[in-house]
Enzyme design. Sequence first.
Site, short mmCIF file in Angstrom:
data_model
loop_
_atom_site.label_atom_id
_atom_site.label_comp_id
_atom_site.label_asym_id
_atom_site.label_seq_id
_atom_site.Cartn_x
_atom_site.Cartn_y
_atom_site.Cartn_z
N ASP A 69 -39.85 13.20 -17.00
CA ASP A 69 -39.92 12.31 -18.14
C ASP A 69 -40.01 10.23 -17.79
O ASP A 69 -40.15 10.17 -17.21
CB ASP A 69 -38.60 12.14 -18.94
CG ASP A 69 -38.45 11.25 -20.73
OD1 ASP A 69 -39.90 10.69 -20.87
OD2 ASP A 69 -37.82 11.25 -20.54
N ARG A 113 -50.74 5.45 -23.52
CA ARG A 113 -49.58 6.45 -23.00
C ARG A 113 -50.59 7.66 -22.37
O ARG A 113 -50.00 8.04 -21.26
CB ARG A 113 -49.18 7.19 -24.45
CG ARG A 113 -48.43 6.19 -24.65
CD ARG A 113 -47.52 6.84 -25.26
NE ARG A 113 -46.97 8.27 -25.29
CZ ARG A 113 -45.79 7.93 -25.46
NH1 ARG A 113 -44.76 7.43 -25.36
NH2 ARG A 113 -45.20 9.54 -24.74
N ASN A 142 -42.41 18.99 -28.42
CA ASN A 142 -43.64 17.78 -28.25
C ASN A 142 -44.92 17.96 -29.22
O ASN A 142 -45.72 16.83 -29.11
CB ASN A 142 -44.38 17.91 -26.24
CG ASN A 142 -43.34 17.31 -25.16
OD1 ASN A 142 -43.07 17.79 -24.78
ND2 ASN A 142 -42.86 16.56 -26.46
C1 IPE Z 1 -38.73 16.50 -21.97
O1 IPE Z 1 -39.13 14.07 -22.43
C2 IPE Z 1 -40.15 16.91 -22.53
C3 IPE Z 1 -40.51 17.04 -21.32
C4 IPE Z 1 -40.80 16.38 -20.37
C5 IPE Z 1 -41.91 17.69 -21.02
P1 IPE Z 1 -39.60 14.34 -24.08
O2 IPE Z 1 -39.79 12.65 -24.43
O3 IPE Z 1 -40.36 15.28 -24.92
O4 IPE Z 1 -37.55 14.41 -24.85
P2 IPE Z 1 -37.16 13.90 -25.63
O5 IPE Z 1 -37.82 13.25 -26.94
O6 IPE Z 1 -36.88 12.00 -25.07
O7 IPE Z 1 -35.70 14.10 -25.66
C1 IPE Z 2 -42.81 13.29 -20.78
O1 IPE Z 2 -43.28 11.90 -20.21
C2 IPE Z 2 -43.81 13.65 -20.67
C3 IPE Z 2 -43.90 14.62 -21.29
C4 IPE Z 2 -43.14 14.75 -22.46
C5 IPE Z 2 -45.60 15.15 -22.09
P1 IPE Z 2 -42.91 10.94 -22.07
O2 IPE Z 2 -44.44 10.44 -22.54
O3 IPE Z 2 -42.14 11.57 -22.24
O4 IPE Z 2 -42.58 9.53 -21.67
P2 IPE Z 2 -41.39 8.29 -22.43
O5 IPE Z 2 -40.70 8.58 -22.66
O6 IPE Z 2 -42.22 8.10 -23.77
O7 IPE Z 2 -41.48 7.29 -21.46
MG MG Z 3 -40.05 11.12 -22.70
#
Ligand code: IPE
Ligand code: IPE
Ligand code: MG
Length: 253
Positions: A27, A40, A75
């Site tokens: 994450d 992003r 997601n």
């Molecule tokens: C968890 O991260 C899922 C992955 C890393 C694939 P998210 O960014 O989706 O989780 P939340 O929404 O902060 O809980």
């Molecule tokens: C985790 O990074 C990857 C996926 C969930 C695909 P994020 O996209 O959730 O990154 P943040 O949490 O917004 O920084």
């Molecule tokens: Mg995230």
Amino acid sequence: MAETPVPATLADVPRERWPQHIAIIMDGNGRWARQRRLPRMEGHRAGRDSVERVLEVVEDLGLKQVTLYAFSHENWSRPQDEIDSLMKLYRRNLVAERRRITEKNARFINIGRRDKLPAAVLKEVETNERLGAENTGPVLCLAVNYGGRQEIVDAARSLARDAAAGTLDPETIDEATFASRLYTAGQSDPDLLIRTGGEMRVSNFLLWQISYTELYVTDVLWPDFQKEDLYRAMADYARRQRRFGGLSPDDVR
Ligand code: IPE
Ligand code: IPE
Ligand code: MG
């Protein structure tokens, strides 16, 4: 096989105390990009290098398995263009991984519901799984369109189907039977779960499997995650005392 020198951080940690199966919630890609005023997607692209570093450690140190959370069931609620770009990135990375499967004798497993995956991604997933099916080296397990609750529902459905068909006596269902219907059937539970990006939650990852897994959360954002960060998490794990509900030897005396 040439022995890789043990990194200094792990030099004093006996090998038998190393976690053998590490799961990672990767994450923080978006925040990494935002810090740099980049789109992003650049964060997701940079995260690919962190995956590479982790896989190298797994191979070099001879660990048994790594399970990476790449895309959750939830997601799909992200903007369509981010989803589309992520799926394209996975497809490319799956093709790039093929070399590793052959050269490192690695096995590839995908966990998650497959019905919603774009056909082009599913094709590469299946090719990689077939290619490494007989391999005995490190296991690379990728969670794409994965949700822990959905996995439990799917397992329950599969058991219910058999019970309704009369091929399964409900009274014989135990933890092992249930686990055998999960996407992770046949795998050991993770010893260590790392979450980068600092959030103190599991976000629907491996709910059944992490009952007694050691948790490690770091503020480091996924694209910044270095080999040294992984060694540190492993060394921290080695200091833990896993009791599985029992008592420590000190308490028994
Ligand atoms: C968890 O991260 C899922 C992955 C890393 C694939 P998210 O960014 O989706 O989780 P939340 O929404 O902060 O809980
Ligand atoms: C985790 O990074 C990857 C996926 C969930 C695909 P994020 O996209 O959730 O990154 P943040 O949490 O917004 O920084
Ligand atoms: Mg995230």
